[in-house]
Scaffold this active site. Structure first.
Site, PDB file in Angstrom:
ATOM      1  N   ASN A  25     -14.689   1.984  -6.533  1.00 49.65           N
ATOM      2  CA  ASN A  25     -14.054   2.576  -7.724  1.00 49.65           C
ATOM      3  C   ASN A  25     -14.478   1.839  -8.987  1.00 49.65           C
ATOM      4  O   ASN A  25     -14.712   2.457 -10.021  1.00 49.65           O
ATOM      5  CB  ASN A  25     -12.525   2.568  -7.587  1.00 49.65           C
ATOM      6  CG  ASN A  25     -12.034   3.712  -6.730  1.00 49.65           C
ATOM      7  OD1 ASN A  25     -11.964   4.849  -7.183  1.00 49.65           O
ATOM      8  ND2 ASN A  25     -11.734   3.422  -5.476  1.00 49.65           N
ATOM      9  N   GLY A  58     -15.102  -2.460  -4.171  1.00 49.34           N
ATOM     10  CA  GLY A  58     -15.435  -2.173  -5.568  1.00 49.34           C
ATOM     11  C   GLY A  58     -16.139  -0.854  -5.804  1.00 49.34           C
ATOM     12  O   GLY A  58     -16.788  -0.681  -6.843  1.00 49.34           O
ATOM     13  N   HIS A 102      -4.121   5.141  -5.923  1.00 51.27           N
ATOM     14  CA  HIS A 102      -3.664   4.950  -4.544  1.00 51.27           C
ATOM     15  C   HIS A 102      -4.200   6.095  -3.682  1.00 51.27           C
ATOM     16  O   HIS A 102      -4.142   7.257  -4.098  1.00 51.27           O
ATOM     17  CB  HIS A 102      -2.133   4.908  -4.490  1.00 51.27           C
ATOM     18  CG  HIS A 102      -1.639   4.641  -3.117  1.00 51.27           C
ATOM     19  ND1 HIS A 102      -1.702   3.381  -2.538  1.00 51.27           N
ATOM     20  CD2 HIS A 102      -1.128   5.461  -2.178  1.00 51.27           C
ATOM     21  CE1 HIS A 102      -1.240   3.456  -1.302  1.00 51.27           C
ATOM     22  NE2 HIS A 102      -0.881   4.706  -1.057  1.00 51.27           N
ATOM     23  N   LYS A 152       3.187 -17.710  -8.653  1.00 51.20           N
ATOM     24  CA  LYS A 152       2.628 -16.446  -9.143  1.00 51.20           C
ATOM     25  C   LYS A 152       2.718 -16.343 -10.669  1.00 51.20           C
ATOM     26  O   LYS A 152       1.832 -15.785 -11.325  1.00 51.20           O
ATOM     27  CB  LYS A 152       3.353 -15.272  -8.485  1.00 51.20           C
ATOM     28  CG  LYS A 152       2.791 -13.934  -8.889  1.00 51.20           C
ATOM     29  CD  LYS A 152       3.192 -12.841  -7.935  1.00 51.20           C
ATOM     30  CE  LYS A 152       2.679 -11.509  -8.441  1.00 51.20           C
ATOM     31  NZ  LYS A 152       2.801 -10.454  -7.460  1.00 51.20           N
ATOM     32  N   ASN A 202      -3.051   2.437 -11.886  1.00 51.04           N
ATOM     33  CA  ASN A 202      -3.442   2.148 -10.502  1.00 51.04           C
ATOM     34  C   ASN A 202      -3.876   3.441  -9.824  1.00 51.04           C
ATOM     35  O   ASN A 202      -3.412   4.520 -10.180  1.00 51.04           O
ATOM     36  CB  ASN A 202      -2.249   1.565  -9.736  1.00 51.04           C
ATOM     37  CG  ASN A 202      -2.608   1.204  -8.302  1.00 51.04           C
ATOM     38  OD1 ASN A 202      -3.665   0.620  -8.040  1.00 51.04           O
ATOM     39  ND2 ASN A 202      -1.744   1.556  -7.356  1.00 51.04           N
ATOM     40  N   MET A 241      -5.218  -5.516  -4.498  1.00 46.47           N
ATOM     41  CA  MET A 241      -4.236  -5.427  -3.423  1.00 46.47           C
ATOM     42  C   MET A 241      -3.117  -6.461  -3.586  1.00 46.47           C
ATOM     43  O   MET A 241      -2.830  -7.231  -2.672  1.00 46.47           O
ATOM     44  CB  MET A 241      -4.943  -5.581  -2.076  1.00 46.47           C
ATOM     45  CG  MET A 241      -5.897  -4.453  -1.798  1.00 46.47           C
ATOM     46  SD  MET A 241      -5.106  -2.826  -1.993  1.00 46.47           S
ATOM     47  CE  MET A 241      -6.122  -1.819  -0.931  1.00 46.47           C
ATOM     48  N   ARG A 242      -2.514  -6.428  -4.766  1.00 44.36           N
ATOM     49  CA  ARG A 242      -1.481  -7.408  -5.078  1.00 44.36           C
ATOM     50  C   ARG A 242      -0.478  -6.753  -6.031  1.00 44.36           C
ATOM     51  O   ARG A 242      -0.864  -5.939  -6.864  1.00 44.36           O
ATOM     52  CB  ARG A 242      -2.168  -8.585  -5.774  1.00 44.36           C
ATOM     53  CG  ARG A 242      -1.471  -9.883  -5.671  1.00 44.36           C
ATOM     54  CD  ARG A 242      -2.369 -10.986  -6.178  1.00 44.36           C
ATOM     55  NE  ARG A 242      -3.427 -11.361  -5.259  1.00 44.36           N
ATOM     56  CZ  ARG A 242      -3.261 -12.064  -4.161  1.00 44.36           C
ATOM     57  NH1 ARG A 242      -2.075 -12.489  -3.825  1.00 44.36           N
ATOM     58  NH2 ARG A 242      -4.283 -12.355  -3.369  1.00 44.36           N
ATOM     59  N   LEU A 243       0.788  -7.114  -5.875  1.00 43.69           N
ATOM     60  CA  LEU A 243       1.794  -6.583  -6.799  1.00 43.69           C
ATOM     61  C   LEU A 243       1.658  -7.252  -8.153  1.00 43.69           C
ATOM     62  O   LEU A 243       1.447  -8.457  -8.234  1.00 43.69           O
ATOM     63  CB  LEU A 243       3.197  -6.871  -6.261  1.00 43.69           C
ATOM     64  CG  LEU A 243       3.817  -5.867  -5.317  1.00 43.69           C
ATOM     65  CD1 LEU A 243       5.218  -6.322  -4.940  1.00 43.69           C
ATOM     66  CD2 LEU A 243       3.870  -4.491  -5.976  1.00 43.69           C
ATOM     67  N   ILE A 244       1.781  -6.470  -9.205  1.00 45.78           N
ATOM     68  CA  ILE A 244       1.799  -7.032 -10.561  1.00 45.78           C
ATOM     69  C   ILE A 244       3.223  -7.560 -10.816  1.00 45.78           C
ATOM     70  O   ILE A 244       4.203  -6.839 -10.630  1.00 45.78           O
ATOM     71  CB  ILE A 244       1.441  -5.951 -11.605  1.00 45.78           C
ATOM     72  CG1 ILE A 244       0.037  -5.378 -11.350  1.00 45.78           C
ATOM     73  CG2 ILE A 244       1.560  -6.505 -13.022  1.00 45.78           C
ATOM     74  CD1 ILE A 244      -1.124  -6.284 -11.633  1.00 45.78           C
TER      75      ILE A 244
END
Ligand code: GAR
Length: 200
Positions: free
Chosen positions: A13, A11, A108, A64, A106, A89-92
């Site tokens: 950021n 956390g 990266h 999901k 996002n 750390m998960r795909l939307i």
């Protein structure tokens, strides 16, 4: 404009963004932190700052879509305009994307399209490149794909250790992300598209 941050880990950021909101350099209301990992340190940071903090995990749901439906409901109740991923750390998935297309940012830790995925800093370091960096982009259905909003380079010195590089990348992230979030808010505010518009 109302922001929600999604995070899964340390956390740092999140803290930089929360600080920028507090100082007014991000002109928005930070309405909530969502975390998908019960043990993540970001939860403590958020609670200490008195920010509304919500945590549940995908495994608490049948699938999901149900997990994201619950998230969507929370965003809707809080009238969130812009979702900011900060180490989420998960795909939307499609449930969130269909409502929040072009409203999820996002960050990266690499110069995309190079080194996407979970280990952008380590992958660049191990590849032996001399230049890596930070990318902020809108989220689509790919892994660290979607329209790029900003990039900043970080050079890798031959004396660098992975830890030194990680430290420098994070420092750059903490400068770049709040600035880009504010610029995005300013751009979105000039269009009519950003306002909360989901029925029901
Ligand atoms: C950040 O370096 C962010 O760029 C990265 O996770 C870290 C979270 O750090 N995100 C990704 O790798 C997304 N693919 P933080 O929890 O200290 O903000």
């Amino acid at each position: 404009m109302k922001l929600a941050i999604f995070a899964s880990g340390n956390g740092s950021n999140f803290a930089a963004i929360a600080e920028a909101v507090k100082e007014g350099t991000i002109n928005a209301e930070l309405v909530l932190l969502f975390c998908d990992k019960r043990q993540a340190y970001v939860i403590q940071r958020s609670q200490e700052l008195g920010i509304s903090t919500i945590c549940f995990e995908p495994k608490d749901f049948v699938n999901k879509a149900a997990y994201e439906q619950e998230l969507l409901q929370i965003l809707k109740v809080n009238q969130v305009d812009l979702v900011v991923l900060a180490g989420y750390m998960r795909l939307i998935g499609p449930t969130l994307l269909k409502v929040y297309s072009n409203r999820i940012l996002n960050i990266h830790p690499a110069l995309l399209p190079d080194f996407p995925g979970l280990h952008g800093i380590r992958d660049a370091f191990e590849a032996g490149v001399i230049e890596t960096g930070v990318t902020v982009h809108f989220v689509d259905d790919g892994v660290d794909t979607g329209p790029i909003v900003a990039q900043e380079s970080v050079f890798i010195d031959e004396k660098d250790t992975l830890e030194m590089l990680e430290e420098r990348i994070h420092q750059v992230e903490h400068q770049v992300y709040p600035k880009v979030i504010q610029e995005t808010i300013e751009k979105l505010s000039k269009t009519n598209e950003w306002k909360w518009s989901v029925e029901g």
